[in-house]
Design an enzyme around this catalytic site. Structure first.
Site, PDB file in Angstrom:
ATOM      1  N   ASN A   8      15.672 -20.496 -20.681  1.00 22.45           N
ATOM      2  CA  ASN A   8      15.836 -19.258 -21.464  1.00 22.45           C
ATOM      3  C   ASN A   8      16.410 -18.220 -20.507  1.00 22.45           C
ATOM      4  O   ASN A   8      15.685 -17.619 -19.716  1.00 22.45           O
ATOM      5  CB  ASN A   8      14.471 -18.830 -22.014  1.00 22.45           C
ATOM      6  CG  ASN A   8      14.563 -17.588 -22.881  1.00 22.45           C
ATOM      7  OD1 ASN A   8      15.636 -16.968 -22.999  1.00 22.45           O
ATOM      8  ND2 ASN A   8      13.459 -17.210 -23.475  1.00 22.45           N
ATOM      9  N   ARG A  92      17.850 -21.926 -24.916  1.00 25.40           N
ATOM     10  CA  ARG A  92      17.651 -20.948 -25.988  1.00 25.40           C
ATOM     11  C   ARG A  92      18.910 -20.092 -26.072  1.00 25.40           C
ATOM     12  O   ARG A  92      19.350 -19.543 -25.062  1.00 25.40           O
ATOM     13  CB  ARG A  92      16.447 -20.071 -25.678  1.00 25.40           C
ATOM     14  CG  ARG A  92      16.292 -18.974 -26.684  1.00 25.40           C
ATOM     15  CD  ARG A  92      15.050 -18.154 -26.436  1.00 25.40           C
ATOM     16  NE  ARG A  92      14.899 -17.192 -27.507  1.00 25.40           N
ATOM     17  CZ  ARG A  92      14.707 -15.889 -27.321  1.00 25.40           C
ATOM     18  NH1 ARG A  92      14.617 -15.392 -26.109  1.00 25.40           N
ATOM     19  NH2 ARG A  92      14.584 -15.095 -28.353  1.00 25.40           N
ATOM     20  N   HIS A 181      13.800 -14.702 -33.930  1.00 25.00           N
ATOM     21  CA  HIS A 181      12.515 -15.395 -33.749  1.00 25.00           C
ATOM     22  C   HIS A 181      12.489 -16.707 -34.548  1.00 25.00           C
ATOM     23  O   HIS A 181      11.420 -17.217 -34.877  1.00 25.00           O
ATOM     24  CB  HIS A 181      11.314 -14.547 -34.218  1.00 25.00           C
ATOM     25  CG  HIS A 181      11.049 -13.320 -33.403  1.00 25.00           C
ATOM     26  ND1 HIS A 181      10.614 -12.145 -33.960  1.00 25.00           N
ATOM     27  CD2 HIS A 181      11.158 -13.092 -32.077  1.00 25.00           C
ATOM     28  CE1 HIS A 181      10.461 -11.229 -33.012  1.00 25.00           C
ATOM     29  NE2 HIS A 181      10.790 -11.786 -31.855  1.00 25.00           N
ATOM     30  N   LEU A 208       4.085 -11.569 -34.413  1.00 24.80           N
ATOM     31  CA  LEU A 208       3.769 -10.197 -34.017  1.00 24.80           C
ATOM     32  C   LEU A 208       3.571 -10.146 -32.508  1.00 24.80           C
ATOM     33  O   LEU A 208       2.601 -10.686 -31.977  1.00 24.80           O
ATOM     34  CB  LEU A 208       2.490  -9.723 -34.730  1.00 24.80           C
ATOM     35  CG  LEU A 208       2.441  -9.967 -36.256  1.00 24.80           C
ATOM     36  CD1 LEU A 208       1.122  -9.477 -36.833  1.00 24.80           C
ATOM     37  CD2 LEU A 208       3.628  -9.318 -36.969  1.00 24.80           C
ATOM     38  N   ARG A 240      10.745  -0.469 -30.695  1.00 25.16           N
ATOM     39  CA  ARG A 240      11.815  -0.370 -31.706  1.00 25.16           C
ATOM     40  C   ARG A 240      11.268   0.240 -32.989  1.00 25.16           C
ATOM     41  O   ARG A 240      10.138  -0.035 -33.377  1.00 25.16           O
ATOM     42  CB  ARG A 240      12.368  -1.757 -32.038  1.00 25.16           C
ATOM     43  CG  ARG A 240      13.033  -2.450 -30.877  1.00 25.16           C
ATOM     44  CD  ARG A 240      13.613  -3.791 -31.319  1.00 25.16           C
ATOM     45  NE  ARG A 240      13.803  -4.664 -30.180  1.00 25.16           N
ATOM     46  CZ  ARG A 240      13.543  -5.969 -30.186  1.00 25.16           C
ATOM     47  NH1 ARG A 240      13.092  -6.565 -31.274  1.00 25.16           N
ATOM     48  NH2 ARG A 240      13.751  -6.688 -29.105  1.00 25.16           N
ATOM     49  N   ASN A 334      -3.715 -12.774 -30.584  1.00 23.35           N
ATOM     50  CA  ASN A 334      -4.824 -12.196 -29.807  1.00 23.35           C
ATOM     51  C   ASN A 334      -5.471 -10.965 -30.400  1.00 23.35           C
ATOM     52  O   ASN A 334      -6.619 -10.671 -30.094  1.00 23.35           O
ATOM     53  CB  ASN A 334      -4.309 -11.806 -28.411  1.00 23.35           C
ATOM     54  CG  ASN A 334      -3.877 -13.021 -27.623  1.00 23.35           C
ATOM     55  OD1 ASN A 334      -4.677 -13.902 -27.368  1.00 23.35           O
ATOM     56  ND2 ASN A 334      -2.602 -13.072 -27.262  1.00 23.35           N
ATOM     57  N   GLU A 385       7.762 -21.858 -28.434  1.00 23.01           N
ATOM     58  CA  GLU A 385       9.210 -21.977 -28.599  1.00 23.01           C
ATOM     59  C   GLU A 385       9.790 -23.017 -27.645  1.00 23.01           C
ATOM     60  O   GLU A 385      10.714 -23.744 -27.994  1.00 23.01           O
ATOM     61  CB  GLU A 385       9.869 -20.611 -28.387  1.00 23.01           C
ATOM     62  CG  GLU A 385       9.513 -19.645 -29.501  1.00 23.01           C
ATOM     63  CD  GLU A 385       9.926 -18.212 -29.224  1.00 23.01           C
ATOM     64  OE1 GLU A 385      11.073 -17.874 -29.481  1.00 23.01           O
ATOM     65  OE2 GLU A 385       9.078 -17.440 -28.747  1.00 23.01           O
TER      66      GLU A 385
HETATM   67  P1  AMP Z   1       4.673 -11.119 -26.908  1.00 20.55           P
HETATM   68  O1  AMP Z   1       5.907 -10.285 -27.100  1.00 20.55           O
HETATM   69  O2  AMP Z   1       4.513 -12.198 -27.933  1.00 20.55           O
HETATM   70  O3  AMP Z   1       4.494 -11.606 -25.497  1.00 20.55           O
HETATM   71  O4  AMP Z   1       3.427 -10.119 -27.170  1.00 20.55           O
HETATM   72  C1  AMP Z   1       3.184  -9.002 -26.354  1.00 20.55           C
HETATM   73  C2  AMP Z   1       2.160  -8.104 -27.048  1.00 20.55           C
HETATM   74  O5  AMP Z   1       0.949  -8.865 -27.256  1.00 20.55           O
HETATM   75  C3  AMP Z   1       1.759  -6.862 -26.260  1.00 20.55           C
HETATM   76  O6  AMP Z   1       1.853  -5.715 -27.074  1.00 20.55           O
HETATM   77  C4  AMP Z   1       0.318  -7.103 -25.917  1.00 20.55           C
HETATM   78  O7  AMP Z   1      -0.422  -5.942 -25.965  1.00 20.55           O
HETATM   79  C5  AMP Z   1      -0.143  -8.023 -27.019  1.00 20.55           C
HETATM   80  N1  AMP Z   1      -1.321  -8.749 -26.551  1.00 20.55           N
HETATM   81  C6  AMP Z   1      -1.371  -9.729 -25.640  1.00 20.55           C
HETATM   82  N2  AMP Z   1      -2.656 -10.099 -25.435  1.00 20.55           N
HETATM   83  C7  AMP Z   1      -3.425  -9.330 -26.226  1.00 20.55           C
HETATM   84  C8  AMP Z   1      -4.820  -9.201 -26.470  1.00 20.55           C
HETATM   85  N3  AMP Z   1      -5.698  -9.969 -25.833  1.00 20.55           N
HETATM   86  N4  AMP Z   1      -5.240  -8.285 -27.371  1.00 20.55           N
HETATM   87  C9  AMP Z   1      -4.351  -7.492 -28.012  1.00 20.55           C
HETATM   88  N5  AMP Z   1      -3.012  -7.570 -27.828  1.00 20.55           N
HETATM   89  C10 AMP Z   1      -2.565  -8.453 -26.948  1.00 20.55           C
END
Ligand code: AMP
Length: 398
Positions: A8, A92, A181, A208, A240, A334, A385
């Site tokens: 990637n 990717r 995505h 998300l 964004r 999460n 992914e």
């Molecule tokens: P990603 O773009 O999929 O890597 O997601 C990043 C987002 O996931 C960030 O805004 C983080 O705050 C959120 N995130 C990761 N771990 C946690 C967690 N344990 N609780 C809440 N949000 C999380």
């Protein structure tokens, strides 16, 4: 052992994973950073060893890939005896325009077609091409596959992907909804179909994370998705703005004297959770601030959850029902608080969450957070992914 190297490539970074395609296991992974910049370094984590950081000059992606390969076969910390352990490479690629509805074996024509999509993906496609060309230079005989973020959205019908602009905007400039995505939506949707044991199920997948999108599909074919010509449309995201009244753009240019470029940066980098809360784009920081009573952090979280809920309602209407709702990516997997906000008040739809279990369910595994009697199943499914790219690569190249 047959393995696939998944790449990637970003403009100055390159993420990689070596995946054993028979056991579906990650053998090693890491990240090259600051490629073409001073102080470049590579992290490397073999599956059974500690993560190491290697400081090495990487002038370009070709040198980065050469370092990845040297490390993978290194006598001390490597995981394969020689290069013959790598049967294929999966890349990717962000934008495939209307040219690619599926993953494809890379040849000169494919490289040219990816190049032709640069106007649609000006930030990502050039970097993806550097990854492909770097690999070609150091491993010319290994087959390579391109897996497109936009491919999943290619099954949308014109009534879904067209915007209400003059038709020539589509014909002349390719302006339409493409969606992003796609590899993640396709992967988690496939898992949901398997968990439901219903190949023709209607699924709404909520990816998300820092970037966020919602997609809906029937039998694994995308019906609609929230991102559009670019990843700016749809949900408000980390930085964004998501969907806004398009007239805000000229209004800002007139009132604030911004250039088109400045408005673009305003909407992409200063908006969303960060811009609303004034705190952070990171959902963990938002909750911490909200719990301390910061009203704008609470506002950002509630705006986000409401936007997700609205897409779920719209997509259930569009598909005349839904069998499963899936949460995935950093926030979806999460952030139990966000899931709770989204899922409260969806019982009219037959989607009844087990809110207690939602708060206590294990992380990092596939789990069903709906009540036993819920008509609509609600799954948390970790996205993967890289595994999806490796699977496509193996299917096409091996
Ligand atoms: P990603 O773009 O999929 O890597 O997601 C990043 C987002 O996931 C960030 O805004 C983080 O705050 C959120 N995130 C990761 N771990 C946690 C967690 N344990 N609780 C809440 N949000 C999380």
């Amino acid at each position: 052992m047959k393995s696939v190297l998944v790449i990637n490539a970003g403009s100055s970074s390159l993420k990689y994973q070596l995946i054993d395609i028979e056991d579906k296991k990650v053998i090693a992974k890491g990240l090259c950073e600051r490629i073409g910049i001073a102080d470049s370094l590579m992290s490397y984590k073999p599956h059974d060893g500690d993560k190491v950081e290697i400081k090495r000059d990487m002038k370009n992606h070709e040198e980065a890939i050469a370092l990845v390969l040297d490390t993978l076969v290194d006598a001390k910390i490597g995981v394969i005896p020689d290069m013959s352990g790598i049967a294929a490479v999966g890349h990717r690629v962000v934008h495939g325009g209307e040219k690619f509805a599926d993953s494809v074996l890379i040849d000169d024509g494919v490289i040219e077609a990816i190049r032709e999509c640069i106007p649609l993906g000006p930030l990502h496609n050039p970097a993806n091409l550097m990854g492909i060309e770097g690999c070609r230079a150091v491993m010319p005989d290994v087959p390579m596959v391109a897996v497109f973020d936009t491919a999943f959205g290619q099954s949308m019908e014109p009534k879904t992907y067209m915007y209400g602009l003059p038709y020539e905007a589509y014909e002349k400039y390719g302006i339409r909804r493409y969606g992003f995505h796609g590899t993640s939506h396709r992967y988690v949707t496939g898992r949901a179909l398997a968990l439901l044991n219903k190949p023709d199920a209607k699924v709404i997948s909520c990816h998300l994370g820092n970037g966020s999108s919602v997609s809906c599909s029937i039998g694994g074919r995308c019906v609609d998705t929230s991102m559009g010509l670019t990843p700016l449309e749809g949900l408000p995201m980390g930085t964004r703005c998501g969907s806004i009244d398009p007239a805000i753009v000229p209004y800002l240019m007139d009132r604030a004297g911004m250039s088109a470029k400045e408005v673009d940066a305003y909407m992409n980098k200063k908006s969303g959770m960060l811009g609303i809360s004034g705190v952070s784009s990171d959902f963990r920081d938002l909750w911490a601030a909200a719990n301390e009573g910061v009203e704008r952090a609470k506002l950002a979280l509630s705006m986000f959850a409401l936007a997700v809920k609205k897409y779920i309602g719209a997509y259930a209407a569009e598909m005349n029902g839904v069998d499963a709702i899936v949460f995935t990516a950093g926030v979806g997997e999460n952030d139990r608080g966000v899931r709770e906000l989204v899922l409260k008040g969806l019982d009219y739809l037959g989607a009844e969450a087990d809110f207690e279990y939602n708060l206590s369910c294990p992380r990092g595994v596939e789990t069903d957070i709906s009540q036993n009697h819920s008509k609509v199943k609600i799954f948390v499914i970790p996205t993967d992914e890289e595994m999806a790219i490796a699977n496509d690569t193996a299917a096409l190249a091996l």
